[in-house]
Design a protein around this motif. Structure first.
Motif, mmCIF file in Angstrom:
data_model
loop_
_atom_site.group_PDB
_atom_site.id
_atom_site.type_symbol
_atom_site.label_atom_id
_atom_site.label_comp_id
_atom_site.label_asym_id
_atom_site.label_seq_id
_atom_site.Cartn_x
_atom_site.Cartn_y
_atom_site.Cartn_z
ATOM 1 N N PRO A 1 -0.507 3.983 -12.356
ATOM 2 C CA PRO A 1 -0.936 4.983 -10.856
ATOM 3 C C PRO A 1 -1.518 3.275 -10.659
ATOM 4 O O PRO A 1 -1.278 3.233 -9.096
ATOM 5 N N VAL A 2 -2.321 2.992 -11.203
ATOM 6 C CA VAL A 2 -3.144 2.072 -10.700
ATOM 7 C C VAL A 2 -2.467 0.800 -10.002
ATOM 8 O O VAL A 2 -2.273 0.181 -8.606
ATOM 9 N N LEU A 3 -1.679 0.222 -11.040
ATOM 10 C CA LEU A 3 -0.902 -0.687 -10.529
ATOM 11 C C LEU A 3 0.481 -0.570 -9.236
ATOM 12 O O LEU A 3 0.422 -1.452 -8.164
ATOM 13 N N LYS A 4 0.655 0.629 -9.489
ATOM 14 C CA LYS A 4 1.763 0.873 -8.543
ATOM 15 C C LYS A 4 1.306 1.777 -7.504
ATOM 16 O O LYS A 4 1.861 2.116 -6.581
ATOM 17 N N GLY A 5 0.043 1.889 -6.963
ATOM 18 C CA GLY A 5 -0.569 3.020 -6.719
ATOM 19 C C GLY A 5 -0.779 2.137 -4.979
ATOM 20 O O GLY A 5 -0.439 1.294 -4.748
ATOM 21 N N SER A 6 -0.502 3.097 -4.016
ATOM 22 C CA SER A 6 -0.799 2.646 -2.605
ATOM 23 C C SER A 6 -2.117 2.974 -2.104
ATOM 24 O O SER A 6 -2.214 2.556 -0.865
ATOM 25 N N GLU A 7 -2.956 2.919 -2.888
ATOM 26 C CA GLU A 7 -4.749 3.028 -2.387
ATOM 27 C C GLU A 7 -5.147 1.586 -1.963
ATOM 28 O O GLU A 7 -4.204 0.757 -2.712
ATOM 29 N N GLY A 8 -6.400 1.975 -0.887
ATOM 30 C CA GLY A 8 -6.674 0.547 -1.109
ATOM 31 C C GLY A 8 -7.008 -0.345 -2.296
ATOM 32 O O GLY A 8 -7.783 0.358 -3.369
ATOM 33 N N GLY A 9 -7.718 -1.864 -1.681
ATOM 34 C CA GLY A 9 -7.573 -2.308 -2.598
ATOM 35 C C GLY A 9 -9.341 -2.700 -3.458
ATOM 36 O O GLY A 9 -9.397 -2.599 -4.729
ATOM 37 N N LEU A 10 -10.432 -1.955 -2.721
ATOM 38 C CA LEU A 10 -11.561 -1.675 -3.256
ATOM 39 C C LEU A 10 -11.304 -0.173 -4.533
ATOM 40 O O LEU A 10 -11.787 0.206 -5.733
#
Length: 136
Positions: free
Chosen positions: A82-91
């Motif tokens: 989920p981190v690799l494919k997530g849409s959250e910002g860089g930080l």
């Protein structure tokens, strides 16, 4: 001009801020590099298998270690998905990615001998580059 006795040994806010900024900038490279390197398109199973293969070859893992390392790599590859494919910002992605990598290192430490763990720590950049090359 001498520093007051209460200030000797303390860092001023500027060096602390510089260290924080440098840490954040260095960390920002982790997740985007994984995405750009083709890891986003791979499955957790593929990433775990490649990581295990690399570690077996470069750390001379025995069969029991290989099985345990494979399980750890798969567990953390699935958590990293989920981190690799997530849409959250860089930080946010960087923070989660670093946290997972730290937890994975903690899980690997008792499985590896002290010499193997030292070699693993020293070869993390090589492993990342090798994985990116394998996933292209």
């Amino acid at each position: 001009m001498a520093l007051p006795a209460r200030m000797v040994g303390r860092l001023s806010p500027k060096p602390r801020r510089c260290r924080l900024i440098l840490s954040l900038v260095a960390g920002l490279a982790i997740v985007p590099a994984c995405v750009a390197g083709g890891m986003e398109a791979s499955t957790p199973e593929q990433r775990a298998a490649l990581q295990t293969r690399y570690m077996k070859e470069h750390l001379a893992l025995d069969e029991a270690q290989t099985a345990r390392v494979q399980a750890i790599n798969l567990d953390y590859a699935r958590q990293m998905e989920p981190v690799l494919k997530g849409s959250e910002g860089g930080l946010a992605r960087m923070s989660k990615g670093r946290s997972l990598m730290s937890a994975k290192d903690t899980a690997l430490k008792p499985v590896l001998s002290p010499q193997q763990y030292e070699a693993y720590e020293a070869s993390k950049d090589d492993l990342k580059a090798w994985l990116e090359d394998q996933l292209r």
